[in-house]
Write a protein that holds these residues in place. Structure first.
Motif, PDB file in Angstrom:
ATOM      1  N   SER A   1     -21.787   3.807-106.948  1.00  0.00           N
ATOM      2  CA  SER A   1     -21.331   2.429-107.142  1.00  0.00           C
ATOM      3  C   SER A   1     -20.530   2.308-108.424  1.00  0.00           C
ATOM      4  O   SER A   1     -20.934   2.826-109.464  1.00  0.00           O
ATOM      5  N   GLN A   2     -19.387   1.650-108.337  1.00  0.00           N
ATOM      6  CA  GLN A   2     -18.578   1.329-109.500  1.00  0.00           C
ATOM      7  C   GLN A   2     -18.708  -0.172-109.721  1.00  0.00           C
ATOM      8  O   GLN A   2     -17.956  -0.963-109.154  1.00  0.00           O
ATOM      9  N   VAL A   3     -19.688  -0.532-110.515  1.00  0.00           N
ATOM     10  CA  VAL A   3     -20.065  -1.941-110.652  1.00  0.00           C
ATOM     11  C   VAL A   3     -18.913  -2.788-111.190  1.00  0.00           C
ATOM     12  O   VAL A   3     -18.658  -3.894-110.714  1.00  0.00           O
ATOM     13  N   VAL A   4     -18.190  -2.254-112.167  1.00  0.00           N
ATOM     14  CA  VAL A   4     -17.094  -3.023-112.772  1.00  0.00           C
ATOM     15  C   VAL A   4     -16.035  -3.357-111.736  1.00  0.00           C
ATOM     16  O   VAL A   4     -15.563  -4.501-111.635  1.00  0.00           O
ATOM     17  N   GLU A   5     -15.663  -2.356-110.925  1.00  0.00           N
ATOM     18  CA  GLU A   5     -14.650  -2.593-109.895  1.00  0.00           C
ATOM     19  C   GLU A   5     -15.231  -3.248-108.650  1.00  0.00           C
ATOM     20  O   GLU A   5     -14.492  -3.704-107.780  1.00  0.00           O
ATOM     21  N   GLY A   6     -16.565  -3.245-108.532  1.00  0.00           N
ATOM     22  CA  GLY A   6     -17.203  -3.852-107.375  1.00  0.00           C
ATOM     23  C   GLY A   6     -17.101  -3.020-106.117  1.00  0.00           C
ATOM     24  O   GLY A   6     -17.166  -3.551-104.998  1.00  0.00           O
ATOM     25  N   ILE A   7     -16.946  -1.688-106.264  1.00  0.00           N
ATOM     26  CA  ILE A   7     -16.762  -0.798-105.118  1.00  0.00           C
ATOM     27  C   ILE A   7     -17.983   0.108-104.964  1.00  0.00           C
ATOM     28  O   ILE A   7     -18.555   0.579-105.944  1.00  0.00           O
ATOM     29  N   ARG A   8     -18.358   0.355-103.723  1.00  0.00           N
ATOM     30  CA  ARG A   8     -19.465   1.275-103.449  1.00  0.00           C
ATOM     31  C   ARG A   8     -19.065   2.219-102.313  1.00  0.00           C
ATOM     32  O   ARG A   8     -18.349   1.822-101.389  1.00  0.00           O
ATOM     33  N   ALA A   9     -19.522   3.467-102.409  1.00  0.00           N
ATOM     34  CA  ALA A   9     -19.272   4.451-101.360  1.00  0.00           C
ATOM     35  C   ALA A   9     -20.585   5.107-100.966  1.00  0.00           C
ATOM     36  O   ALA A   9     -21.447   5.375-101.808  1.00  0.00           O
ATOM     37  N   ILE A  10     -20.731   5.350 -99.675  1.00  0.00           N
ATOM     38  CA  ILE A  10     -21.875   6.065 -99.123  1.00  0.00           C
ATOM     39  C   ILE A  10     -21.321   7.287 -98.402  1.00  0.00           C
ATOM     40  O   ILE A  10     -20.475   7.153 -97.513  1.00  0.00           O
ATOM     41  N   ALA A  11     -21.776   8.482 -98.771  1.00  0.00           N
ATOM     42  CA  ALA A  11     -21.217   9.706 -98.189  1.00  0.00           C
ATOM     43  C   ALA A  11     -22.315  10.590 -97.622  1.00  0.00           C
ATOM     44  O   ALA A  11     -23.467  10.562 -98.066  1.00  0.00           O
ATOM     45  N   THR A  12     -21.937  11.396 -96.631  1.00  0.00           N
ATOM     46  CA  THR A  12     -22.861  12.322 -95.992  1.00  0.00           C
ATOM     47  C   THR A  12     -22.103  13.589 -95.616  1.00  0.00           C
ATOM     48  O   THR A  12     -20.887  13.542 -95.390  1.00  0.00           O
ATOM     49  N   PRO A  13     -22.773  14.738 -95.560  1.00  0.00           N
ATOM     50  CA  PRO A  13     -22.069  15.992 -95.277  1.00  0.00           C
ATOM     51  C   PRO A  13     -21.834  16.243 -93.796  1.00  0.00           C
ATOM     52  O   PRO A  13     -22.575  15.759 -92.932  1.00  0.00           O
ATOM     53  N   ILE A  14     -20.798  17.031 -93.525  1.00  0.00           N
ATOM     54  CA  ILE A  14     -20.543  17.577 -92.193  1.00  0.00           C
ATOM     55  C   ILE A  14     -20.568  19.098 -92.345  1.00  0.00           C
ATOM     56  O   ILE A  14     -19.903  19.647 -93.229  1.00  0.00           O
ATOM     57  N   PHE A  15     -21.352  19.760 -91.498  1.00  0.00           N
ATOM     58  CA  PHE A  15     -21.534  21.205 -91.618  1.00  0.00           C
ATOM     59  C   PHE A  15     -20.834  21.960 -90.496  1.00  0.00           C
ATOM     60  O   PHE A  15     -20.658  21.449 -89.397  1.00  0.00           O
ATOM     61  N   GLN A  16     -20.443  23.176 -90.818  1.00  0.00           N
ATOM     62  CA  GLN A  16     -19.893  24.095 -89.819  1.00  0.00           C
ATOM     63  C   GLN A  16     -20.356  25.496 -90.192  1.00  0.00           C
ATOM     64  O   GLN A  16     -20.143  25.950 -91.306  1.00  0.00           O
ATOM     65  N   GLY A  17     -21.015  26.156 -89.256  1.00  0.00           N
ATOM     66  CA  GLY A  17     -21.499  27.491 -89.531  1.00  0.00           C
ATOM     67  C   GLY A  17     -22.524  27.535 -90.647  1.00  0.00           C
ATOM     68  O   GLY A  17     -22.617  28.526 -91.387  1.00  0.00           O
TER      69      GLY A  17
ATOM     70  N   GLU B   1     -22.538  25.830 -93.370  1.00  0.00           N
ATOM     71  CA  GLU B   1     -21.991  25.468 -94.678  1.00  0.00           C
ATOM     72  C   GLU B   1     -21.293  24.122 -94.591  1.00  0.00           C
ATOM     73  O   GLU B   1     -20.738  23.755 -93.551  1.00  0.00           O
ATOM     74  N   ILE B   2     -21.301  23.386 -95.685  1.00  0.00           N
ATOM     75  CA  ILE B   2     -20.628  22.091 -95.708  1.00  0.00           C
ATOM     76  C   ILE B   2     -19.123  22.309 -95.581  1.00  0.00           C
ATOM     77  O   ILE B   2     -18.530  23.132 -96.280  1.00  0.00           O
ATOM     78  N   THR B   3     -18.512  21.586 -94.648  1.00  0.00           N
ATOM     79  CA  THR B   3     -17.074  21.727 -94.423  1.00  0.00           C
ATOM     80  C   THR B   3     -16.300  20.454 -94.752  1.00  0.00           C
ATOM     81  O   THR B   3     -15.095  20.489 -94.980  1.00  0.00           O
ATOM     82  N   ALA B   4     -17.014  19.313 -94.778  1.00  0.00           N
ATOM     83  CA  ALA B   4     -16.355  18.038 -95.075  1.00  0.00           C
ATOM     84  C   ALA B   4     -17.413  17.020 -95.466  1.00  0.00           C
ATOM     85  O   ALA B   4     -18.618  17.235 -95.295  1.00  0.00           O
ATOM     86  N   ALA B   5     -16.948  15.917 -96.014  1.00  0.00           N
ATOM     87  CA  ALA B   5     -17.823  14.782 -96.315  1.00  0.00           C
ATOM     88  C   ALA B   5     -17.205  13.538 -95.690  1.00  0.00           C
ATOM     89  O   ALA B   5     -15.995  13.330 -95.776  1.00  0.00           O
ATOM     90  N   MET B   6     -18.037  12.749 -95.051  1.00  0.00           N
ATOM     91  CA  MET B   6     -17.575  11.495 -94.448  1.00  0.00           C
ATOM     92  C   MET B   6     -18.216  10.346 -95.208  1.00  0.00           C
ATOM     93  O   MET B   6     -19.421  10.384 -95.493  1.00  0.00           O
ATOM     94  N   ALA B   7     -17.426   9.345 -95.538  1.00  0.00           N
ATOM     95  CA  ALA B   7     -17.931   8.272 -96.386  1.00  0.00           C
ATOM     96  C   ALA B   7     -17.500   6.904 -95.892  1.00  0.00           C
ATOM     97  O   ALA B   7     -16.415   6.737 -95.321  1.00  0.00           O
ATOM     98  N   LEU B   8     -18.363   5.930 -96.148  1.00  0.00           N
ATOM     99  CA  LEU B   8     -18.018   4.522 -95.989  1.00  0.00           C
ATOM    100  C   LEU B   8     -17.659   3.998 -97.371  1.00  0.00           C
ATOM    101  O   LEU B   8     -18.360   4.271 -98.347  1.00  0.00           O
TER     102      LEU B   8
ATOM    103  N   ALA C   1     -23.572  14.460 -85.518  1.00  0.00           N
ATOM    104  CA  ALA C   1     -22.959  14.690 -84.210  1.00  0.00           C
ATOM    105  C   ALA C   1     -21.694  15.542 -84.359  1.00  0.00           C
ATOM    106  O   ALA C   1     -21.432  16.436 -83.540  1.00  0.00           O
ATOM    107  N   LEU C   2     -20.924  15.279 -85.398  1.00  0.00           N
ATOM    108  CA  LEU C   2     -19.732  16.086 -85.656  1.00  0.00           C
ATOM    109  C   LEU C   2     -20.107  17.518 -86.010  1.00  0.00           C
ATOM    110  O   LEU C   2     -19.444  18.466 -85.577  1.00  0.00           O
ATOM    111  N   SER C   3     -21.156  17.679 -86.803  1.00  0.00           N
ATOM    112  CA  SER C   3     -21.618  19.026 -87.159  1.00  0.00           C
ATOM    113  C   SER C   3     -22.014  19.794 -85.901  1.00  0.00           C
ATOM    114  O   SER C   3     -21.692  20.977 -85.754  1.00  0.00           O
ATOM    115  N   ALA C   4     -22.711  19.119 -84.989  1.00  0.00           N
ATOM    116  CA  ALA C   4     -23.125  19.753 -83.741  1.00  0.00           C
ATOM    117  C   ALA C   4     -21.917  20.129 -82.894  1.00  0.00           C
ATOM    118  O   ALA C   4     -21.874  21.203 -82.281  1.00  0.00           O
ATOM    119  N   GLU C   5     -20.912  19.245 -82.887  1.00  0.00           N
ATOM    120  CA  GLU C   5     -19.702  19.525 -82.110  1.00  0.00           C
ATOM    121  C   GLU C   5     -18.949  20.713 -82.688  1.00  0.00           C
ATOM    122  O   GLU C   5     -18.469  21.575 -81.942  1.00  0.00           O
TER     123      GLU C   5
END
Length: 244
Positions: free
Chosen positions: A179-195, A197-204, A229-233
């Protein structure tokens, strides 16, 4: 005879320096002088000039003689587009990102790790919203000061950079919140795995009023389910290629 690991292969110093020179440019500093390039590259002025000449010949660097400034050349744009099109995760994740935008009405961002920081490779958002959080494709995010960066660190080889408690919480929830309180922005992220190992991160990405700071909230859970679901795919695609 054992196959030599790629990491053991000798590095061509000229190639390495040329790549390092290209990496000196950033959205914050898209133009640099020869003196700045020389200082940051750690070579002589003559050596840096030789590298810029070679890179200019192939369109990777351009030079504004009137201003005395160097910047990345048009060939970089072509290479970047080709690199993105070759990333399987960018193609596969598209429909998932679009569904999340439709369901949650928040900006959804896909990032990969460039060796140092997360880099945004795809963004989907609701253009009809009165308040929008604009995230640019190609933006490099803070290494440990962003939700995506924390995810990559927590599930990568540099996990010790995070405080032990935070690292454990992210590993358990598979979600990082920043959370960046001053700017009023928040992000929520989670990993995507392949093999494995982490291959990407998806965030709101949204405002602190629209996104909860609880990594186990229903919104965070929906994001994590989509990433799993993406990791499984991705895993299924790898299995299909092995058996083909």
């Amino acid at each position: 005879m054992s196959r030599r690991l790629e990491s053991d292969a000798p590095i061509n110093q000229s190639v390495e320096r040329a790549i390092r020179l290209l990496g000196l440019f950033s959205p914050e500093e898209p133009e640099l002088t020869l003196a700045q390039l020389t200082q940051r590259l750690g070579t002589s002025r003559a050596t840096t000039h030789r590298y810029t000449l070679a890179l200019r010949r192939v369109g990777l660097v351009r030079f504004d003689a009137a201003a005395g400034l160097y910047s990345l050349g048009p060939r970089i744009v072509e290479l970047a587009a080709t690199a993105l099109s070759g990333l399987r995760i960018v193609r596969i994740a598209g429909p998932t990102l679009e569904r999340l935008v439709s369901e949650l009405n928040e900006t959804v961002v896909l990032s990969i790790w460039d060796g140092e920081q997360p880099v945004v490779v795809r963004v989907e958002d609701n253009t009809d919203r009165l308040v929008r959080i604009v995230v640019r494709v190609g933006a490099r995010l803070p290494r440990s000061g962003s939700a995506q960066g924390k995810v990559f660190l927590a599930f990568g080889p540099d996990a010790d950079e995070l405080p032990e408690r935070e690292r454990s919480e992210i590993a358990e929830a598979r979600v990082a919140v920043n959370s960046q309180v001053v700017e009023g922005i928040r992000a929520i992220a989670t990993p995507i795995f392949q093999g494995g190992e982490i291959t990407a991160a998806m965030a709101l990405v949204g405002t602190i009023s629209s996104l909860p700071d609880d990594p186990r909230s229903p919104v965070a859970r929906r994001l994590r389910d989509a990433a799993e679901a993406l990791s499984a795919e991705l895993g299924s695609l790898m299995d299909e290629r092995r058996t083909a």
